[in-house]
Motif scaffolding. Structure first.
Motif, PDB file in Angstrom:
ATOM      1  N   THR A 282       6.061  -5.850  -9.734  1.00 24.36           N
ATOM      2  CA  THR A 282       6.077  -4.623  -8.936  1.00 24.36           C
ATOM      3  C   THR A 282       6.273  -4.929  -7.455  1.00 24.36           C
ATOM      4  OG1 THR A 282       4.636  -3.490 -10.524  1.00 24.36           O
ATOM      5  CG2 THR A 282       4.754  -2.582  -8.299  1.00 24.36           C
ATOM      6  N   THR A 283       5.575  -5.929  -6.964  1.00 19.36           N
ATOM      7  CA  THR A 283       5.727  -6.325  -5.560  1.00 19.36           C
ATOM      8  C   THR A 283       7.144  -6.793  -5.282  1.00 19.36           C
ATOM      9  OG1 THR A 283       3.393  -6.952  -5.415  1.00 19.36           O
ATOM     10  CG2 THR A 283       4.883  -7.908  -3.781  1.00 19.36           C
TER      11      THR A 283
ATOM     12  N   ALA B 267       8.594   0.345 -16.493  1.00 20.78           N
ATOM     13  CA  ALA B 267       9.969   0.732 -16.803  1.00 20.78           C
ATOM     14  C   ALA B 267      10.406   1.930 -15.959  1.00 20.78           C
ATOM     15  CB  ALA B 267      10.105   1.050 -18.286  1.00 20.78           C
ATOM     16  N   ARG B 268       9.491   2.924 -15.834  1.00 18.91           N
ATOM     17  CA  ARG B 268       9.830   4.096 -15.031  1.00 18.91           C
ATOM     18  C   ARG B 268       9.937   3.719 -13.553  1.00 18.91           C
ATOM     19  NH1 ARG B 268       6.247   9.396 -15.766  1.00 18.91           N
ATOM     20  NH2 ARG B 268       7.171   9.145 -17.850  1.00 18.91           N
ATOM     21  N   LEU B 269       9.049   2.833 -13.094  1.00 25.71           N
ATOM     22  CA  LEU B 269       9.095   2.394 -11.701  1.00 25.71           C
ATOM     23  C   LEU B 269      10.404   1.680 -11.403  1.00 25.71           C
ATOM     24  CD1 LEU B 269       7.369   2.244  -9.104  1.00 25.71           C
ATOM     25  CD2 LEU B 269       6.600  -0.008  -9.858  1.00 25.71           C
TER      26      LEU B 269
ATOM     27  N   GLN C 196       2.283  -9.429  -0.857  1.00 21.93           N
ATOM     28  CA  GLN C 196       1.349 -10.124  -1.734  1.00 21.93           C
ATOM     29  C   GLN C 196       0.050 -10.460  -1.013  1.00 21.93           C
ATOM     30  OE1 GLN C 196       2.403 -14.128  -2.867  1.00 21.93           O
ATOM     31  NE2 GLN C 196       1.642 -13.840  -4.959  1.00 21.93           N
ATOM     32  N   ARG C 197       0.144 -10.788   0.273  1.00 22.84           N
ATOM     33  CA  ARG C 197      -1.043 -11.253   1.001  1.00 22.84           C
ATOM     34  C   ARG C 197      -1.764 -10.105   1.718  1.00 22.84           C
ATOM     35  NH1 ARG C 197       2.157 -16.502   3.522  1.00 22.84           N
ATOM     36  NH2 ARG C 197       2.453 -17.572   1.510  1.00 22.84           N
ATOM     37  N   ARG C 198      -1.001  -9.259   2.429  1.00 22.75           N
ATOM     38  CA  ARG C 198      -1.606  -8.154   3.173  1.00 22.75           C
ATOM     39  C   ARG C 198      -0.783  -6.901   2.892  1.00 22.75           C
ATOM     40  NH1 ARG C 198      -3.485 -10.488   9.122  1.00 22.75           N
ATOM     41  NH2 ARG C 198      -4.784 -12.192   8.334  1.00 22.75           N
TER      42      ARG C 198
END
Length: 548
Positions: A119-120, A4-6, A374-376
């Motif tokens: 997040t990503t 939530a803060r992010l 996601q991958r690198r």
């Protein structure tokens, strides 16, 4: 950091980065390119009283942008004619736009990239929003006070699209959907009252439904079309009003002056230019003049690239990656109102025209960023920081140039040394800065290169020559202005003043008399004539109507 803060911190960081990149604008000045006409010489926008509001909602001398004028009236109420307040609000609105775009991209990514963690997706959405918001193509819209309409338009448009997308969230109650759609439509209308960028928005929403949100075939195509009718209707009305306003203001070029072939060439050049500059912004310049007549054959590379883009889009539509075709389709659709179909700009291309059209590229950038993170994660993050950081540095320097007239026209002359308007605007800036001796060769260059308003240039050049006491040159310059010119009376008044200062009273009287004859409604010229006659001991002239 908690999710939530992010979610609250990420867009705040984005807004702060935008503030840093556009910081030079906060100390910016008025530009002698439309700012002087729109604001310094225009008393009608100064305030939010009844008369000002009536003018804002009825003015048809150019684009019909009442909400943009109201925001400028608010600036005047708060800070008068100090340009820093106007620049600050422009930057603030752009920060709001970047936050709105981040929220929109975050919502869309959650629909189309369900396998990527939240997040990503949020960091990728920030990358896409900054790719758009930090881009040097935004400088003209943000730093030029005249383009308040641009930044207000996007600050309202992105929340409108966000509400539209969220209105179709799975499991949403019908009442909630209706309220969100009503809010989306209201914000879209407000956006178009700021600048009619979104007049094709109804069709753009249909493309968004079919190719990005994939509402079809889950929902009937007829229902999707019916849902867009309010947007289509508003778009048609705004397009009609905007078009007629441009015609009334004398800005629109006729088909005789700018035919279908030439318009196709301008459209192709715009499609090529904004796409390439979005990828590699290395040759940005304030003015890229539309030099008539246009010969379509001179733009064969742009036409070929536009055709290749159309064929590539068609190929994507026919293959499994057809969803990617939404990017070029939306780009062309959103660019169409300012592409040259209805030519009203003296520019072949203009950075501000890319403001809404290049948003699909920001979406594609966010998708690529999400998949890469996601991958690198580390390698992708480093590449994103380097790319966005470079954009920010370039934007900072370009914003600094746009903040001051002399810097702006110095940049313009570096890119287009044979453009007469560039020399004239540089001369005007030097003249206003009290550097008349330096302004003279710039005015002379504008004359030599065939500036379209030769008599205006001659008037200003003569004034500079007289200021540095090159009186014979000034008198010769003013003498070249013919009697049928709109500037003849003022040139004669200047001539009379110079002749008077030289002790040549009879010649001064003749010049003042010619000024009065050319512009009898100007009381200043009559006063000069009567004062000169009185000083020389001549009786005042008796108006013909009072003769017995």
């Amino acid at each position: 950091m908690q999710p939530a803060r992010l979610r609250a911190v990420i867009p705040l960081w984005g807004a702060c980065l935008v503030l840093v990149a556009f910081a030079p604008a906060l100390q910016g000045e008025w530009l002698n390119w439309d700012d002087n006409i729109n604001f310094l010489d225009n008393p009608h926008f100064r305030g939010l009283g009844r008369e000002q509001l009536r003018w804002m909602w009825t003015d048809r001398s150019g684009l019909w942008i009442p909400l943009a004028w109201m925001s400028l009236g608010l600036n005047h109420v708060l800070g008068g004619m100090d340009p820093r307040g106007y620049h600050a609000l422009n930057v603030a609105l752009h920060m709001v736009s970047v936050v709105g775009l981040w929220a929109l991209l975050d919502t869309i990514l959650s629909r189309i990239l369900e396998a990527v963690d939240a997040t990503t997706r949020r960091w990728a959405a920030l990358a896409g929003a900054l790719f758009w918001g930090l881009h040097p193509l935004r400088v003209e819209s943000v730093v030029w006070i005249t383009e308040r309409r641009d930044v207000l338009c996007t600050a309202l448009l992105f929340p409108a699209v966000l509400l539209y997308v969220r209105a179709h969230a799975p499991g949403l109650a019908p009442a909630g959907r209706r309220w969100r759609l009503a809010g989306a439509l209201s914000l879209t209308v407000a956006s178009m009252l700021s600048k009619p960028h979104a007049m094709t928005f109804g069709v753009a929403l249909l493309v968004l439904d079919l190719m990005v949100l994939q509402r079809w075939p889950r929902e009937r195509l007829g229902r999707l079309l019916a849902e867009k009718l309010p947007w289509l209707a508003v778009g048609l009305v705004i397009a009609a009003v905007a078009g007629s306003s441009q015609v009334d203001g004398g800005a629109a070029l006729s088909l005789d002056a700018h035919g279908p072939g030439a318009r196709a060439a301008v459209i192709a050049e715009g499609l090529r230019y904004y796409a390439f500059q979005t990828l590699l912004p290395v040759v940005l310049t304030p003015i890229q003049p539309l030099l008539l007549p246009i010969r379509p054959g001179e733009h064969l590379p742009a036409l070929a690239i536009a055709l290749a883009g159309a064929l590539g889009t068609l190929g994507l539509l026919l293959r499994r990656r057809w969803r990617l075709a939404a990017v070029p389709l939306l780009y062309a659709l959103l660019l169409s109102p300012v592409s040259g179909v209805f030519q009203s700009s003296p520019n072949l291309v203009a950075d501000r025209n890319s403001l809404v059209a290049t948003v699909p590229f920001a979406g594609l950038f966010a998708v690529v960023a999400a998949l890469g993170l996601q991958r690198r994660r580390r390698a992708t993050a480093s590449l994103l920081v380097a790319w966005l950081g470079t954009l920010g540095v370039v934007t900072f320097g370009y914003a600094e140039a746009w903040s001051h007239p002399l810097k702006l026209w110095e940049l313009q002359l570096q890119r287009h040394p044979q453009h007469p308007q560039s020399h004239f605007l540089m001369a005007q800036s030097l003249d206003e800065a009290g550097r008349e001796a330096e302004a003279i060769p710039a005015y002379e260059a504008a004359l030599r290169l065939g500036h379209p308003a030769l008599d205006q240039v001659r008037l200003a050049l003569g004034h500079c020559q007289a200021t540095v006491e090159r009186f014979d040159a000034a008198l010769a310059t003013w003498a070249a202005i013919p009697p049928e010119s709109d500037h003849f009376a003022e040139a004669q008044a200047f001539t009379g003043r110079v002749r008077w200062s030289q002790g040549m009273g009879e010649e001064a009287l003749d010049a003042f008399a010619r000024a009065v004859a050319a512009a009898p409604e100007e009381g200043e010229y009559a006063a000069l004539l009567q004062q000169a006659r009185a000083t020389l001991g001549r009786p005042p002239e008796i108006p013909a109507a009072e003769l017995p």
